[in-house]
Structures are given as C-alpha cells and as structure tokens.
Design a protein around this motif. Structure first.
Motif, PDB file in Angstrom:
ATOM      1  N   PRO A  66      -7.474   0.586  -1.526  1.00  0.00           N
ATOM      2  CA  PRO A  66      -8.032   0.347  -0.195  1.00  0.00           C
ATOM      3  C   PRO A  66      -9.196  -0.634  -0.203  1.00  0.00           C
ATOM      4  O   PRO A  66      -9.317  -1.460   0.717  1.00  0.00           O
ATOM      5  CB  PRO A  66      -8.483   1.750   0.242  1.00  0.00           C
ATOM      6  CG  PRO A  66      -7.650   2.687  -0.545  1.00  0.00           C
ATOM      7  CD  PRO A  66      -7.420   2.020  -1.865  1.00  0.00           C
TER       8      PRO A  66
ATOM      9  N   LEU B 275      -1.440   0.463  -4.869  1.00  0.00           N
ATOM     10  CA  LEU B 275      -0.883   1.288  -3.804  1.00  0.00           C
ATOM     11  C   LEU B 275      -0.040   0.458  -2.846  1.00  0.00           C
ATOM     12  O   LEU B 275      -0.399  -0.674  -2.500  1.00  0.00           O
ATOM     13  CB  LEU B 275      -2.014   1.973  -3.040  1.00  0.00           C
ATOM     14  CG  LEU B 275      -2.959   2.848  -3.866  1.00  0.00           C
ATOM     15  CD1 LEU B 275      -4.006   3.467  -2.978  1.00  0.00           C
ATOM     16  CD2 LEU B 275      -2.176   3.923  -4.611  1.00  0.00           C
ATOM     17  N   ASP B 276       1.061   1.044  -2.399  1.00  0.00           N
ATOM     18  CA  ASP B 276       1.964   0.352  -1.484  1.00  0.00           C
ATOM     19  C   ASP B 276       1.273   0.030  -0.160  1.00  0.00           C
ATOM     20  O   ASP B 276       1.439  -1.067   0.396  1.00  0.00           O
ATOM     21  CB  ASP B 276       3.203   1.212  -1.249  1.00  0.00           C
ATOM     22  CG  ASP B 276       4.174   0.585  -0.267  1.00  0.00           C
ATOM     23  OD1 ASP B 276       4.902  -0.345  -0.658  1.00  0.00           O
ATOM     24  OD2 ASP B 276       4.208   1.022   0.903  1.00  0.00           O
ATOM     25  N   THR B 277       0.511   0.971   0.364  1.00  0.00           N
ATOM     26  CA  THR B 277      -0.150   0.748   1.650  1.00  0.00           C
ATOM     27  C   THR B 277      -1.163  -0.390   1.569  1.00  0.00           C
ATOM     28  O   THR B 277      -1.256  -1.213   2.489  1.00  0.00           O
ATOM     29  CB  THR B 277      -0.851   2.035   2.115  1.00  0.00           C
ATOM     30  OG1 THR B 277      -1.717   2.508   1.066  1.00  0.00           O
ATOM     31  CG2 THR B 277       0.147   3.114   2.450  1.00  0.00           C
TER      32      THR B 277
ATOM     33  N   ARG C  55       0.730  -3.768   1.375  1.00  0.00           N
ATOM     34  CA  ARG C  55       1.289  -4.188   2.659  1.00  0.00           C
ATOM     35  C   ARG C  55       0.194  -4.662   3.611  1.00  0.00           C
ATOM     36  O   ARG C  55       0.427  -5.556   4.433  1.00  0.00           O
ATOM     37  CB  ARG C  55       2.096  -3.045   3.283  1.00  0.00           C
ATOM     38  CG  ARG C  55       3.392  -2.756   2.516  1.00  0.00           C
ATOM     39  CD  ARG C  55       4.153  -1.582   3.102  1.00  0.00           C
ATOM     40  NE  ARG C  55       5.347  -1.275   2.318  1.00  0.00           N
ATOM     41  CZ  ARG C  55       6.585  -1.680   2.628  1.00  0.00           C
ATOM     42  NH1 ARG C  55       6.781  -2.416   3.715  1.00  0.00           N
ATOM     43  NH2 ARG C  55       7.605  -1.360   1.872  1.00  0.00           N
ATOM     44  N   THR C  56      -0.980  -4.075   3.521  1.00  0.00           N
ATOM     45  CA  THR C  56      -2.101  -4.554   4.341  1.00  0.00           C
ATOM     46  C   THR C  56      -2.466  -5.991   3.972  1.00  0.00           C
ATOM     47  O   THR C  56      -2.702  -6.831   4.855  1.00  0.00           O
ATOM     48  CB  THR C  56      -3.319  -3.640   4.139  1.00  0.00           C
ATOM     49  OG1 THR C  56      -2.999  -2.312   4.529  1.00  0.00           O
ATOM     50  CG2 THR C  56      -4.506  -4.126   4.967  1.00  0.00           C
TER      51      THR C  56
ATOM     52  N   HIS D 105       0.341  -8.390   5.144  1.00  0.00           N
ATOM     53  CA  HIS D 105       0.248  -8.595   6.595  1.00  0.00           C
ATOM     54  C   HIS D 105      -0.859  -9.588   6.936  1.00  0.00           C
ATOM     55  O   HIS D 105      -0.676 -10.456   7.805  1.00  0.00           O
ATOM     56  CB  HIS D 105      -0.009  -7.261   7.295  1.00  0.00           C
ATOM     57  CG  HIS D 105      -0.154  -7.375   8.781  1.00  0.00           C
ATOM     58  ND1 HIS D 105       0.908  -7.584   9.622  1.00  0.00           N
ATOM     59  CD2 HIS D 105      -1.274  -7.344   9.570  1.00  0.00           C
ATOM     60  CE1 HIS D 105       0.474  -7.669  10.874  1.00  0.00           C
ATOM     61  NE2 HIS D 105      -0.844  -7.518  10.868  1.00  0.00           N
TER      62      HIS D 105
ATOM     63  N   PRO E 137      -3.150   7.874  -1.558  1.00  0.00           N
ATOM     64  CA  PRO E 137      -1.884   8.616  -1.427  1.00  0.00           C
ATOM     65  C   PRO E 137      -2.027  10.033  -1.972  1.00  0.00           C
ATOM     66  O   PRO E 137      -1.608  10.344  -3.088  1.00  0.00           O
ATOM     67  CB  PRO E 137      -0.905   7.781  -2.267  1.00  0.00           C
ATOM     68  CG  PRO E 137      -1.762   7.141  -3.312  1.00  0.00           C
ATOM     69  CD  PRO E 137      -3.084   6.869  -2.646  1.00  0.00           C
TER      70      PRO E 137
ATOM     71  N   SER F  10       0.539   8.460  -7.370  1.00  0.00           N
ATOM     72  CA  SER F  10       0.607   7.031  -7.661  1.00  0.00           C
ATOM     73  C   SER F  10       1.178   6.819  -9.055  1.00  0.00           C
ATOM     74  O   SER F  10       0.974   7.640  -9.957  1.00  0.00           O
ATOM     75  CB  SER F  10      -0.789   6.392  -7.571  1.00  0.00           C
ATOM     76  OG  SER F  10      -0.772   5.058  -8.022  1.00  0.00           O
TER      77      SER F  10
END
Length: 480
Positions: free
Chosen positions: A66, A97-99, A102-103, A106, A330, A376
């Motif tokens: 993050p 981390l996947d999230t 993707r952030t 994007h 996660p 993870s």
C-alpha cells in the motif's frame, strides 16, 4: 490626595502596558509581512525553477504494498502538477500485493504524463507484480543484466502454479473444458490474471502470448530475450541513455498521441513524503501485527487495573493503527479470529487457572492465527515467523510462570488481608461485660469473648465478623 495620586499611577501603568502591547503588535506584524515577502520570493523562485523541462524519477524498490502504491500515485500526480515532461518509473521488485499493483497500473493508464518503465540497475528484476506494471507503462525498458516474469498469482495454501490444486488442467495450464470438476479459486485467479496482463499487452502492442506464459507457466526472460520477444521496447545502460533512445518516439495518452522530446531533460527524483513513510511503517505486516497485540494487551490491562489510563489510551491508539493497516493488507479474517481466541484463552488462564489447558490451547490458536493472518505469496509481505514464535513463547511462558507461582502459593499461609489475623495474638486494652478493645498488629479492634478477661491479658483471634474480633484466652497462659 492619596487617592488622586494612586489613580494617576494606575493610568500611567495602563498607558505603559498599552504602549508595550502596541510595540509587540507592530513587531509581530513586521515579522508577518517579512515572512510573506520571503514566501512570495521562494514561490517565485520555485516557479522559475519549474519552468525548466524536467523528468520525474520514481523508484520502486522491494515488495509492492500500500505504501508503494501511494508513493507512485502521488508521484505521478505531482509530475502532472509540476509540469514534468516525463515520468521514469524504475523497478526492482520481487512482486507484491495484487491490490497495490492494480492501483499503480490504474494510475499509469490514467496518467496525462508519459510513463517510462525501466528495470534498473543491472541485477534488478521486475518479477510478479512488477511485470504487470512494466507492461502498463507507455515505454518499457530494461538495463543489461536484469530480468522480468514469474507473474503467476499464488494464494497461501493453494496449489502449485498452473494446477490450481486440482487435476483439471492440461499441460499448458488451461482448464479442461470437458472436465466435470468445477474450477478452483486458483484457476479463477490465474484466468483473471492472464486476461488482465493480455489486455495490457494489447494496449501497448507488446507480446501478449509471452505475457500469458508468464502467468500460466511462471516464465521469465532476460533483458536481451525480452527485447527479442517484443516484451520491451529497448535496453538502456543508464538514465541518460534511456532519455536519448526514447527521444522522438510516439506514445498514446488518454488525450491522444504525442511525440516525446527528451533532449535536455533534467531528471528530478520524487522523494516519498511523510504520509508514504508513515504508511510504509504501519503497513509492514510485522509492525501491524505488533501494534495489534499491543492494542489488545493495553485494553485488557486497562480493564484489569482501571484508572491508569496510559495502558488504555496506548492500547486504543495502537489497535486503531493496526486495524487501519489491516484494511490495506490482505488479511485472512479466520487467522485474525484465531489470534483473538488465542489471546482470550491465555488471558483466561491467568484469571481462572485450568492447570494449563486454556493456556496451551490459546498458544496453539495464537500461533496458527498468526501464520494465517496475512494472505500473501510474497515473503516480504508476511509476518516474520521468528517474530510469531518469539511472541508466542514469551506469552505462553509468562502465563505458565504465573500459573506455577499460583500453584506454589496455595499451600502457604495467608500473609495479607483480614484472614492473616486469624490465630494472631492480641493484648486486651479494656474489657467490660464480655466485650472491649484489643491491640493486634499495632491496631485497636473491638472484640468479644465468652471468657472473662482483664486488661493486659494476651488472647488469640479465633474469628472475624465485620470490624469485630472474636478472641479467646491463650491456653498456655493462666488468666486468673
């Protein structure tokens, strides 16, 4: 006359105070005006410096979490605000981390400023999540001696990459459509990842077939092979060589196609701000884990000894920070529940000893929950096993030591409280009609007795009822 003189002195004193107040006001006003002039000068200087053509340099080092995503997003936004011509995103990461990945993707896709992905320096890698990010950039470059790939999503407790933990896959990692077995969660994750990286490859006109292999077969490539396979656009030895090679290339932005003019660009590195540094600390899984434990123990200690407030306040703050970090990570909620159950059982062992049953069960639940807590596949984004073992041993050991001390104290005589006064000797101070006062342990108590007593007699305390002692003469002493 005395009153008039006093009134005059009071007026003079008020005038002096008013004069001092005016002088202070003028002084602070002068400081404020000077500060405004200095601020305006610095702003003008900053604005003049920003007129130079610059390229913002953003570095991704280590696992992507993050804090990394926040840093990259803010870096791209600041590049747009500062009027940067280009963003250079250097990559050296094992994944993450996947999230968070993707952030970042994007932000790159929506960026009005061209983003160049650059795997550097030599020896660096863009593995797993780094491969997706490199595919998303407008221009992909690598330094000699670097590699990328191994982009298979792996779930903790899942099967091997490409198998999904089931037997309904062919040799290419594809799910057999004729199989009656339902696709596993790993199959779905791999299928989604393949579609995602393929869409990025098609968007940037790069090798989509190899991108799918990187996901389904964990394929990897060196810089030279990646250039030959059409995965990247160029190989550059350093930042200067990178700018020279991309000069005049065309890239597609949300607003349309532009041609890069990188001649004479000044590279300015974007440093992480305090928010990013703070996030990088508290979103470290081991740090969040410790904050969570401090929070739980602090609140338990506050309930056990109310009125201290320090333990309760510290516990609440740490618990809120840990929960904030957990909602960015996660977290496996089954693991979190096991940790809470384990802590509850170990605390219960201290208050209601069960000869180790509660404490042992709590320790087992605590360790299992701690291992499951962060879901993870990246070791850097997991709670350290050494930390888990150390805390489990210390927590269980402390409760078992407490249990041992409680067991030892059961056979000893009571040495505190009113019960300790039983069988103690006292001296009669005064006596009349079967009651009077006695002195025991330096204190004067009311006492009653069925035996006739006189002041100075030595008696033994046989019972306590409220604030009244029941005493009886010592057998060895003749009270007559």
């Amino acid at each position: 006359m005395l009153l008039e003189a006093t009134g005059t002195q009071w007026q003079i004193a008020n005038l002096k105070n008013l004069g001092f107040a005016c002088v202070r006001s003028v002084f602070f006003l002068a400081i404020l005006i000077a500060g405004l002039f200095v601020s305006a000068f610095l702003t003008a200087s900053s604005g003049a410096a920003q007129t130079d053509r610059t390229a913002s340099l953003i570095r991704i080092e280590g696992a992507i979490g993050p804090a990394t995503a926040d840093y990259v997003v803010r870096g791209i936004q600041s590049a747009e605000t500062d009027g940067a011509t280009l963003v250079i995103l250097t990559l050296n990461t094992p994944g993450g981390l996947d999230t968070a990945m993707r952030t970042i993707v994007h932000a790159i896709l929506a960026s009005p400023v061209p983003v160049v992905g650059y795997v550097a320096p030599s020896g660096a890698r863009a593995a797993s999540a780094g491969t997706y990010i490199l595919y998303a950039t407008h221009i992909a470059a690598m330094a000699p001696g670097t590699n990328l790939g191994a982009a298979t999503p792996v779930q903790v407790g899942g099967g091997f990459p490409g198998t999904g933990g089931s037997d309904n896959n062919d040799e290419d990692g594809e799910t057999d459509a004729d199989s009656d077995a339902a696709p596993s969660s790993s199959d779905k994750a791999i299928s989604d990842a393949k579609a995602y990286i393929k869409s990025l490859a098609q968007l940037r006109n790069r090798n989509a077939e190899w991108a799918e292999q990187a996901v389904s077969e964990a394929a990897s490539l060196t810089a030279v092979d990646a250039l030959q396979e059409g995965v990247i656009d160029l190989i550059a030895d350093n930042d200067s060589a990178l700018l020279a090679q991309i000069n005049g290339r065309s890239v597609e932005l949300p607003e349309g196609q532009i041609t890069l003019d990188t001649d004479g660009l000044t590279i300015v590195q974007v440093e992480p701000d305090w928010r990013t540094e703070f996030l990088s600390v508290i979103t470290n899984p081991s740090v969040a884990y410790i904050l969570f434990l401090i929070g739980i123990y602090g609140i338990v200690l506050e309930f056990y000894s109310p009125g201290i407030f320090i333990a309760g306040i510290t516990g609440v703050i740490c618990l809120l920070l840990a929960l904030y970090a957990f909602q960015l990570l996660p977290v496996n909620y089954a693991g979190l529940a096991l940790i809470l159950v384990g802590l509850g059982l170990m605390v219960a062992e201290a208050f209601a000893p069960s000869f180790g049953a509660l404490g042992l069960g709590g320790a087992v639940a605590f360790v299992l929950g701690s291992i499951m807590l962060i879901d993870s596949d990246t070791p850097e984004m997991e709670v350290s096993p050494v930390l888990i073992g150390s805390i489990a041993v210390v927590a269980a050991g402390s409760f078992f030591v407490t249990l041992y001390l409680l067991m030892r104290s059961r056979g000893r005589a009571v040495v505190t409280g009113q019960e300790e006064m039983l069988s103690s000797t006292a001296v009669v101070l005064d006596w009349s009609g079967g009651k009077g006062h006695v002195r025991v342990h330096g204190e004067v108590w009311q006492a009653v007795s069925t035996a006739p007593l006189r002041p100075g007699n030595t008696v033994e305390v046989s019972a306590i009822e409220g604030l009244t002692l029941t005493v009886s003469p010592l057998k060895r002493e003749d009270q007559s």
